[in-house]
Design a protein around this motif. Structure first.
Motif, PDB file in Angstrom:
ATOM      1  N   ARG A  94      63.288  39.473  29.996  1.00 29.13           N
ATOM      2  CA  ARG A  94      62.878  39.399  31.025  1.00 29.13           C
ATOM      3  C   ARG A  94      63.325  38.110  32.241  1.00 29.13           C
ATOM      4  O   ARG A  94      63.130  38.543  33.386  1.00 29.13           O
ATOM      5  CB  ARG A  94      61.092  39.004  31.270  1.00 29.13           C
ATOM      6  CG  ARG A  94      61.021  37.479  30.344  1.00 29.13           C
ATOM      7  CD  ARG A  94      59.423  37.412  30.109  1.00 29.13           C
ATOM      8  NE  ARG A  94      59.118  36.248  29.378  1.00 29.13           N
ATOM      9  CZ  ARG A  94      58.896  36.007  28.311  1.00 29.13           C
ATOM     10  NH1 ARG A  94      58.903  36.843  27.466  1.00 29.13           N
ATOM     11  NH2 ARG A  94      58.714  34.567  27.728  1.00 29.13           N
ATOM     12  N   VAL A 106      50.834  40.984  33.105  1.00 28.53           N
ATOM     13  CA  VAL A 106      51.376  40.720  31.740  1.00 28.53           C
ATOM     14  C   VAL A 106      50.123  40.772  30.581  1.00 28.53           C
ATOM     15  O   VAL A 106      49.026  40.107  30.752  1.00 28.53           O
ATOM     16  CB  VAL A 106      52.111  39.083  31.659  1.00 28.53           C
ATOM     17  CG1 VAL A 106      52.474  38.982  30.247  1.00 28.53           C
ATOM     18  CG2 VAL A 106      53.310  39.070  32.609  1.00 28.53           C
ATOM     19  N   ASN A 107      50.361  41.432  29.484  1.00 27.51           N
ATOM     20  CA  ASN A 107      49.604  41.897  28.613  1.00 27.51           C
ATOM     21  C   ASN A 107      50.238  40.732  27.302  1.00 27.51           C
ATOM     22  O   ASN A 107      51.280  41.298  26.986  1.00 27.51           O
ATOM     23  CB  ASN A 107      49.319  43.147  28.174  1.00 27.51           C
ATOM     24  CG  ASN A 107      48.375  43.320  26.982  1.00 27.51           C
ATOM     25  OD1 ASN A 107      48.029  42.331  26.542  1.00 27.51           O
ATOM     26  ND2 ASN A 107      48.004  44.558  26.707  1.00 27.51           N
ATOM     27  N   ASN A 108      49.593  39.814  26.943  1.00 29.10           N
ATOM     28  CA  ASN A 108      50.184  38.969  26.071  1.00 29.10           C
ATOM     29  C   ASN A 108      49.604  39.189  24.496  1.00 29.10           C
ATOM     30  O   ASN A 108      49.766  38.375  23.367  1.00 29.10           O
ATOM     31  CB  ASN A 108      49.865  37.573  26.290  1.00 29.10           C
ATOM     32  CG  ASN A 108      50.624  36.852  27.383  1.00 29.10           C
ATOM     33  OD1 ASN A 108      51.971  37.050  27.272  1.00 29.10           O
ATOM     34  ND2 ASN A 108      50.015  36.414  28.451  1.00 29.10           N
ATOM     35  N   GLU A 110      61.161  35.009  24.749  1.00 24.25           N
ATOM     36  CA  GLU A 110      61.782  36.115  24.751  1.00 24.25           C
ATOM     37  C   GLU A 110      62.298  36.433  23.348  1.00 24.25           C
ATOM     38  O   GLU A 110      62.605  35.296  22.532  1.00 24.25           O
ATOM     39  CB  GLU A 110      62.762  35.910  25.694  1.00 24.25           C
ATOM     40  CG  GLU A 110      62.208  36.034  27.290  1.00 24.25           C
ATOM     41  CD  GLU A 110      63.334  36.068  28.134  1.00 24.25           C
ATOM     42  OE1 GLU A 110      63.940  36.853  28.298  1.00 24.25           O
ATOM     43  OE2 GLU A 110      63.746  34.996  29.071  1.00 24.25           O
ATOM     44  N   PHE A 140      52.350  44.389  23.510  1.00 25.38           N
ATOM     45  CA  PHE A 140      52.896  43.437  24.688  1.00 25.38           C
ATOM     46  C   PHE A 140      53.202  44.521  25.909  1.00 25.38           C
ATOM     47  O   PHE A 140      53.684  45.784  25.676  1.00 25.38           O
ATOM     48  CB  PHE A 140      54.317  43.038  24.233  1.00 25.38           C
ATOM     49  CG  PHE A 140      54.160  41.780  23.529  1.00 25.38           C
ATOM     50  CD1 PHE A 140      53.069  40.789  23.745  1.00 25.38           C
ATOM     51  CD2 PHE A 140      55.008  41.629  22.189  1.00 25.38           C
ATOM     52  CE1 PHE A 140      53.288  39.770  22.915  1.00 25.38           C
ATOM     53  CE2 PHE A 140      54.878  40.413  21.467  1.00 25.38           C
ATOM     54  CZ  PHE A 140      53.933  39.518  21.938  1.00 25.38           C
ATOM     55  N   GLU A 141      52.793  43.920  26.860  1.00 27.70           N
ATOM     56  CA  GLU A 141      53.107  45.019  28.212  1.00 27.70           C
ATOM     57  C   GLU A 141      53.421  44.076  29.375  1.00 27.70           C
ATOM     58  O   GLU A 141      53.132  43.012  29.626  1.00 27.70           O
ATOM     59  CB  GLU A 141      51.805  45.700  28.785  1.00 27.70           C
ATOM     60  CG  GLU A 141      51.320  46.878  27.757  1.00 27.70           C
ATOM     61  CD  GLU A 141      50.085  47.262  28.180  1.00 27.70           C
ATOM     62  OE1 GLU A 141      50.131  48.641  28.632  1.00 27.70           O
ATOM     63  OE2 GLU A 141      49.212  46.635  28.102  1.00 27.70           O
ATOM     64  N   PHE A 142      54.334  44.629  30.348  1.00 30.81           N
ATOM     65  CA  PHE A 142      54.752  43.973  31.459  1.00 30.81           C
ATOM     66  C   PHE A 142      55.147  44.754  32.545  1.00 30.81           C
ATOM     67  O   PHE A 142      55.924  45.561  32.371  1.00 30.81           O
ATOM     68  CB  PHE A 142      56.000  42.958  31.056  1.00 30.81           C
ATOM     69  CG  PHE A 142      56.881  42.462  32.184  1.00 30.81           C
ATOM     70  CD1 PHE A 142      56.230  41.806  33.211  1.00 30.81           C
ATOM     71  CD2 PHE A 142      58.372  42.237  32.113  1.00 30.81           C
ATOM     72  CE1 PHE A 142      56.962  40.964  34.272  1.00 30.81           C
ATOM     73  CE2 PHE A 142      58.886  41.659  33.009  1.00 30.81           C
ATOM     74  CZ  PHE A 142      58.229  40.893  34.067  1.00 30.81           C
ATOM     75  N   GLU A 158      60.619  44.972  30.078  1.00 35.07           N
ATOM     76  CA  GLU A 158      60.404  44.584  28.568  1.00 35.07           C
ATOM     77  C   GLU A 158      59.857  43.209  28.486  1.00 35.07           C
ATOM     78  O   GLU A 158      60.492  42.225  28.980  1.00 35.07           O
ATOM     79  CB  GLU A 158      61.713  44.905  27.861  1.00 35.07           C
ATOM     80  CG  GLU A 158      61.690  44.866  26.382  1.00 35.07           C
ATOM     81  CD  GLU A 158      62.964  45.226  25.738  1.00 35.07           C
ATOM     82  OE1 GLU A 158      63.112  44.857  24.452  1.00 35.07           O
ATOM     83  OE2 GLU A 158      63.855  45.660  26.630  1.00 35.07           O
ATOM     84  N   TYR A 159      58.862  42.826  27.793  1.00 31.80           N
ATOM     85  CA  TYR A 159      58.292  41.694  27.557  1.00 31.80           C
ATOM     86  C   TYR A 159      59.356  40.560  26.997  1.00 31.80           C
ATOM     87  O   TYR A 159      59.331  39.684  27.391  1.00 31.80           O
ATOM     88  CB  TYR A 159      56.984  41.719  26.689  1.00 31.80           C
ATOM     89  CG  TYR A 159      56.099  40.345  26.514  1.00 31.80           C
ATOM     90  CD1 TYR A 159      54.794  40.392  27.189  1.00 31.80           C
ATOM     91  CD2 TYR A 159      56.698  39.482  25.726  1.00 31.80           C
ATOM     92  CE1 TYR A 159      54.157  39.173  27.079  1.00 31.80           C
ATOM     93  CE2 TYR A 159      55.699  38.313  25.516  1.00 31.80           C
ATOM     94  CZ  TYR A 159      54.494  38.437  26.174  1.00 31.80           C
ATOM     95  OH  TYR A 159      53.854  37.136  25.889  1.00 31.80           O
ATOM     96  N   PHE A 164      53.495  34.019  30.677  1.00 32.21           N
ATOM     97  CA  PHE A 164      53.902  34.820  29.199  1.00 32.21           C
ATOM     98  C   PHE A 164      53.615  33.593  28.027  1.00 32.21           C
ATOM     99  O   PHE A 164      54.363  32.548  28.154  1.00 32.21           O
ATOM    100  CB  PHE A 164      55.385  35.041  29.104  1.00 32.21           C
ATOM    101  CG  PHE A 164      55.878  36.399  30.159  1.00 32.21           C
ATOM    102  CD1 PHE A 164      55.863  37.649  29.882  1.00 32.21           C
ATOM    103  CD2 PHE A 164      56.247  35.972  31.405  1.00 32.21           C
ATOM    104  CE1 PHE A 164      56.232  38.566  30.756  1.00 32.21           C
ATOM    105  CE2 PHE A 164      56.731  36.972  32.178  1.00 32.21           C
ATOM    106  CZ  PHE A 164      56.535  38.315  32.128  1.00 32.21           C
TER     107      PHE A 164
END
Length: 267
Positions: free
Chosen positions: A14, A40-42, A118, A47-49, A10-11, A114
């Motif tokens: 983390r 990591v997709n910012n 968070e 959002f992806e991690f 979960e982005y 990132f």
């Protein structure tokens, strides 16, 4: 032959993973754990991690240790993805990626991947992360056979500033009904059991009663029962027999709604 494991994190939650990464890198050298990498997709709209774990000739219990740590940390195993698929997406600028070779690199590189903070950090700064309209809700546990009656009650409760979780309106199209009902139960701070013969015959309603009885014991959650006139109180589970309830007594929907709202506001 290499063994590849892809995990989804979960982005917004983390930092608890860093000690796990360091523990694995300390115990498992490159002769066993060939690669640990994160993708990591910012993009704030997506959002992806992901974590990629590649083993060459894993030593005894190394893979088992990794899987236990990651599962306990809430990561999701993504057997539908491969390391090659993640690498190909790098060409589309979907991911930023880095590889960890030692414990020190986790502290040096992890957070730099990132862009956005968070959830916990944003909450500390005063940002409200909970979706609007998810404040303390009333969950109405009912049989689908009685949905028409329950649906007529809801606008009157809303009119008394009593928000209701109701499956017809609260479950987004295309989502898992079971998962959304579980979420509705978890997010409610009160339950109304709409007890009819249909309710007592429903396995789903029986399950909801068991869940709420558990919450009553652990959290002291508020409960209320609306019963058809012919239903005997002894038909309810023992733990619910002393819960405040009212009989419908052939009254109108408005009359029932008014009494429910008045009782709830006093609870």
């Amino acid at each position: 032959m290499e063994k590849g494991y892809i995990w989804q994190g979960e982005y917004g939650k983390r930092s608890h993973l860093k000690p796990l990464f360091k523990e694995l890198l300390k115990e498992q050298d490159t002769s066993s754990l060939e690669m640990m990498a994160i993708f990591v997709n910012n993009n704030p709209y997506n959002f992806e991690f992901y974590i990629a774990m590649i083993y060459d000739i894993p030593r005894e219990n190394h893979v088992e240790k990794m899987m236990e740590l990651f599962e306990n940390a809430g990561l999701i195993s993504r057997n539908d993805l491969t390391f090659s698929m993640l690498m190909k997406s790098m060409g589309d600028r979907r991911f930023n990626s880095c590889t960890f070779l030692s414990e020190k690199e986790v502290d040096l590189q992890f957070e730099s991947m990132f862009i956005f903070s968070e959830i916990e950090v944003l909450e500390e700064c005063g940002y409200y992360m909970r979706p609007f309209g998810k404040e303390k809700q009333i969950f109405i546990s009912h049989s689908s056979m009685d949905k028409k009656d329950v649906e007529m009650i809801i606008p009157y409760l809303n009119g008394q500033d009593l928000p209701v979780w109701f499956d017809k309106y609260s479950i987004p199209v295309g989502t898992s009904i079971t998962e959304q009902v579980q979420k509705g139960i978890e997010e409610s701070d009160m339950v109304i059991f709409w007890v009819t013969d249909n309710f007592l015959k429903s396995n789903w309603c029986k399950m909801e009663m068991k869940v709420y009885i558990g919450r009553m014991i652990e959290e002291n959650i508020r409960m209320f029962i609306v019963m058809d006139d012919e239903i005997e109180i002894k038909k309810l589970p023992l733990f619910l027999r002393d819960i405040k309830h009212l009989r419908r007594e052939h009254r109108s929907v408005i009359e029932i709604a008014e009494e429910i709202a008045g009782i709830i506001k006093q609870m």
